[in-house]
Scaffold this motif. Sequence first.
Motif, PDB file in Angstrom:
ATOM      1  N   SER A 170      -9.019   5.977  -2.133  1.00 52.51           N
ATOM      2  CA  SER A 170      -9.974   5.210  -2.947  1.00 52.51           C
ATOM      3  C   SER A 170     -11.311   5.110  -2.220  1.00 52.51           C
ATOM      4  O   SER A 170     -12.314   4.715  -2.805  1.00 52.51           O
ATOM      5  N   TRP A 242       5.193   6.673   1.981  1.00 51.22           N
ATOM      6  CA  TRP A 242       5.368   7.479   0.769  1.00 51.22           C
ATOM      7  C   TRP A 242       5.851   8.895   1.131  1.00 51.22           C
ATOM      8  O   TRP A 242       6.819   9.394   0.565  1.00 51.22           O
ATOM      9  N   ASP A 340      -2.143  -5.155  -2.600  1.00 49.12           N
ATOM     10  CA  ASP A 340      -1.898  -3.838  -3.232  1.00 49.12           C
ATOM     11  C   ASP A 340      -0.893  -3.083  -2.369  1.00 49.12           C
ATOM     12  O   ASP A 340      -1.108  -1.932  -1.997  1.00 49.12           O
ATOM     13  N   HIS A 342       2.036  -0.961  -1.159  1.00 49.19           N
ATOM     14  CA  HIS A 342       2.941   0.099  -1.622  1.00 49.19           C
ATOM     15  C   HIS A 342       3.259   1.000  -0.436  1.00 49.19           C
ATOM     16  O   HIS A 342       2.691   0.827   0.661  1.00 49.19           O
ATOM     17  N   ASP A 358      -4.921  -1.238   4.862  1.00 50.58           N
ATOM     18  CA  ASP A 358      -5.639  -1.296   3.590  1.00 50.58           C
ATOM     19  C   ASP A 358      -5.457  -2.633   2.864  1.00 50.58           C
ATOM     20  O   ASP A 358      -4.774  -2.720   1.838  1.00 50.58           O
ATOM     21  N   SER A 386       7.171   0.515  -5.563  1.00 52.12           N
ATOM     22  CA  SER A 386       6.926   1.767  -4.854  1.00 52.12           C
ATOM     23  C   SER A 386       8.237   2.548  -4.625  1.00 52.12           C
ATOM     24  O   SER A 386       8.247   3.775  -4.718  1.00 52.12           O
ATOM     25  N   TYR A 438      -0.456  -2.519 -14.327  1.00 53.78           N
ATOM     26  CA  TYR A 438      -1.624  -2.083 -13.536  1.00 53.78           C
ATOM     27  C   TYR A 438      -1.527  -0.583 -13.238  1.00 53.78           C
ATOM     28  O   TYR A 438      -2.505   0.160 -13.348  1.00 53.78           O
ATOM     29  N   GLU A 439      -0.318  -0.144 -12.869  1.00 55.23           N
ATOM     30  CA  GLU A 439      -0.130   1.272 -12.516  1.00 55.23           C
ATOM     31  C   GLU A 439      -0.370   2.196 -13.714  1.00 55.23           C
ATOM     32  O   GLU A 439      -0.930   3.289 -13.561  1.00 55.23           O
ATOM     33  N   TYR A 442      -4.035   2.410 -13.928  1.00 50.44           N
ATOM     34  CA  TYR A 442      -4.559   3.160 -12.783  1.00 50.44           C
ATOM     35  C   TYR A 442      -4.328   4.658 -12.983  1.00 50.44           C
ATOM     36  O   TYR A 442      -5.246   5.467 -12.812  1.00 50.44           O
ATOM     37  N   ARG A 447      -5.112   9.489 -12.396  1.00 49.83           N
ATOM     38  CA  ARG A 447      -4.192  10.623 -12.214  1.00 49.83           C
ATOM     39  C   ARG A 447      -3.297  10.740 -13.461  1.00 49.83           C
ATOM     40  O   ARG A 447      -2.094  10.441 -13.390  1.00 49.83           O
TER      41      ARG A 447
HETATM   42  O1  LIG Z   1      -5.927   3.869  -3.112  1.00 52.53           O
HETATM   43  P1  LIG Z   1      -4.971   2.772  -2.777  1.00 52.53           P
HETATM   44  O2  LIG Z   1      -3.956   3.195  -1.790  1.00 52.53           O
HETATM   45  O3  LIG Z   1      -5.699   1.517  -2.411  1.00 52.53           O
HETATM   46  O4  LIG Z   1      -4.109   2.391  -4.112  1.00 52.53           O
HETATM   47  C1  LIG Z   1      -4.295   2.968  -5.387  1.00 52.53           C
HETATM   48  O5  LIG Z   1      -3.763   4.297  -5.412  1.00 52.53           O
HETATM   49  C2  LIG Z   1      -2.334   4.410  -5.236  1.00 52.53           C
HETATM   50  C3  LIG Z   1      -1.965   5.882  -5.369  1.00 52.53           C
HETATM   51  O6  LIG Z   1      -2.565   6.626  -4.342  1.00 52.53           O
HETATM   52  C4  LIG Z   1      -1.594   3.594  -6.303  1.00 52.53           C
HETATM   53  O7  LIG Z   1      -0.189   3.601  -5.971  1.00 52.53           O
HETATM   54  C5  LIG Z   1       0.735   4.076  -6.936  1.00 52.53           C
HETATM   55  O8  LIG Z   1       1.172   5.380  -6.533  1.00 52.53           O
HETATM   56  C6  LIG Z   1       1.856   5.425  -5.267  1.00 52.53           C
HETATM   57  C7  LIG Z   1       2.301   6.868  -5.060  1.00 52.53           C
HETATM   58  O9  LIG Z   1       1.183   7.707  -4.928  1.00 52.53           O
HETATM   59  C8  LIG Z   1       3.074   4.496  -5.268  1.00 52.53           C
HETATM   60  O10 LIG Z   1       3.691   4.481  -3.974  1.00 52.53           O
HETATM   61  C9  LIG Z   1       2.656   3.092  -5.626  1.00 52.53           C
HETATM   62  O11 LIG Z   1       3.810   2.255  -5.710  1.00 52.53           O
HETATM   63  C10 LIG Z   1       1.927   3.103  -6.961  1.00 52.53           C
HETATM   64  O12 LIG Z   1       1.427   1.792  -7.268  1.00 52.53           O
HETATM   65  C11 LIG Z   1      -2.060   2.151  -6.242  1.00 52.53           C
HETATM   66  O13 LIG Z   1      -1.408   1.425  -7.286  1.00 52.53           O
HETATM   67  C12 LIG Z   1      -3.586   2.108  -6.431  1.00 52.53           C
HETATM   68  O14 LIG Z   1      -4.059   0.771  -6.325  1.00 52.53           O
END
Ligand SMILES: O=P(O)(O)O[C@H]1O[C@H](CO)[C@@H](O[C@H]2O[C@H](CO)[C@@H](O)[C@H](O)[C@H]2O)[C@H](O)[C@H]1O
Length: 467
Positions: A170, A242, A340, A342, A358, A386, A438-439, A442, A447
């Motif tokens: 991000s 992840w 946030d 995960h 983060d 997650s 939210y997901e 997002y 994506r």
């Molecule tokens: O960029 P950030 O890490 O601050 O978070 C955003 O992007 C994440 C994806 O890169 C997103 O996470 C979602 O995808 C993950 C897998 O790629 C997964 O593990 C998380 O559970 C899922 O929420 C996150 O929500 C978003 O804020």
Amino acid sequence: MTPMAETVTVSGAVSPSLLASLDPLLREWLPRQRWFAGKGRPVTGFSLVAAVELLPLGGRLGLYHLLVRAHQPTVPVVGAATHPADCYQLLIGVREALPPRLAPALIGHVTEGPLTGHTVYDALYDSRPAEVLLEALRSQARIGGLRFDRDQGREIRPGLVPRLMTAEQSNSSIVYGDTFILKLLRRVVPGVNPDLELPLALAREGCARVPAPTAWMQADVHGETYVLGVLQPFVQGASDGWELALRELAKGEDFAAEAHALGRATAEVHTALARALPTVTLGHTQLEPLVAGMTERLEAAVHAVPALRPYAAGLRTAFTAVADLAAEGRTLTAQRVHGDLHLGQCLRSPDGQWSLIDFEGEPARPLAERRMPQPVIRDVAGMLRSFDYAAYSVSPPDPEWARRCRAAYCTGYGEVSGADPRTEPVLLRAFETDKAIYEVLYEARHRPDWLPVPMAAVERYATSDLI
Ligand SMILES: O=P(O)(O)O[C@H]1O[C@H](CO)[C@@H](O[C@H]2O[C@H](CO)[C@@H](O)[C@H](O)[C@H]2O)[C@H](O)[C@H]1O
Ligand SMILES: Nc1ncnc2c1ncn2[C@@H]1O[C@H](COP(=O)(O)OP(=O)(O)O)[C@@H](O)[C@H]1O
């Protein structure tokens, strides 16, 4: 087009007409960046918030630090960027010609204004500008409105070799000699940024689960402070949760022991945050807006992603159950949380220790909301989602793998905090549902290929209990 008028802080030899010459190039380039928050809406113009010359154009390479507002039509979507014109941090390099190694950084060739005939590019890809930033942090420089500060107790060796991280992010991060990592925030807002505030508070508490900020970069613009970047120790040889989870899933291996350790690590961080910063009790008056916020986010998400519509009524029951608890007089403790959490925010070092990174919170939420005390179950729900995400991103999905991880994580969390999250099924269901919604938003914005993963959860959550 002439950039829109705004009171501008300009330092060094930067001409306000600089932005005019960049305008057509930025309009094309900015929306293509992963970190651009206003996806799906056209950019109608730019205005300059602040500009600082870091290297003069006379040399081989000119370097400008810009804070630029991107004007876009406002869309009234809850949970999305609420500012009609988000402010972005850009580091613009200017050269007569771009060497081939910098091709991916190209913004464009300037055809009007003071930079005519030059090539401009995203300078974070280039080693010299990255060195300029580290040197400024090391020497605690003040350049125009830019302020570089560091923890006096920590040494920053000069001459560390920089490389830009290429992972999907991000924001943008530069690693220096495998010793430090500098995260440069892309969409910036004035005020206290939790990505600096919380790690500093945790460091003061002696919590070793979060890399302590070594140095930070801020801008003072018209009496407001913007946090622009944070330098912290680089966890060498680390894998993120992840990657590890997917690797184990691909091998058909269990991840429960790691999930258990992650539960313990999360509880350690929560305990330290509760010591470091105020906690509050949420009664009926506070729980009502919390439930209203979740319901509003659902409505807004249904508006933005119509595929959610058939599930809306089922999802809403998760929120009304919390309202019922509140009506019965239940209170909840709230404190500062990650916001946030995960698997991608968890790093495991080669010696098996987990760190959390983060602390920015969900990037699309307003800063004031991200800094509000919350029930810890919000972070727990993020992690549980997650595990589910990992299990449903492989083919065929492996719900049993997720179930084991979720149980182990809750056990680990309860061992350290004294409260197993599974003893709060109503809250857990509400926060997981909120996170899945939210997901969906997002993924729809950033994506779209991933949308089926949270949608599969939404289908289940609308019709069944979770744990
Ligand atoms: O960029 P950030 O890490 O601050 O978070 C955003 O992007 C994440 C994806 O890169 C997103 O996470 C979602 O995808 C993950 C897998 O790629 C997964 O593990 C998380 O559970 C899922 O929420 C996150 O929500 C978003 O804020
Ligand atoms: N202290 C660190 N040590 C090692 N790698 C890190 C560290 N901090 C961040 N990273 C790496 O950088 C990536 C992006 O960092 P993060 O803070 O999540 O930025 P963003 O907000 O842009 O997603 C992480 O997924 C991780 O791979």
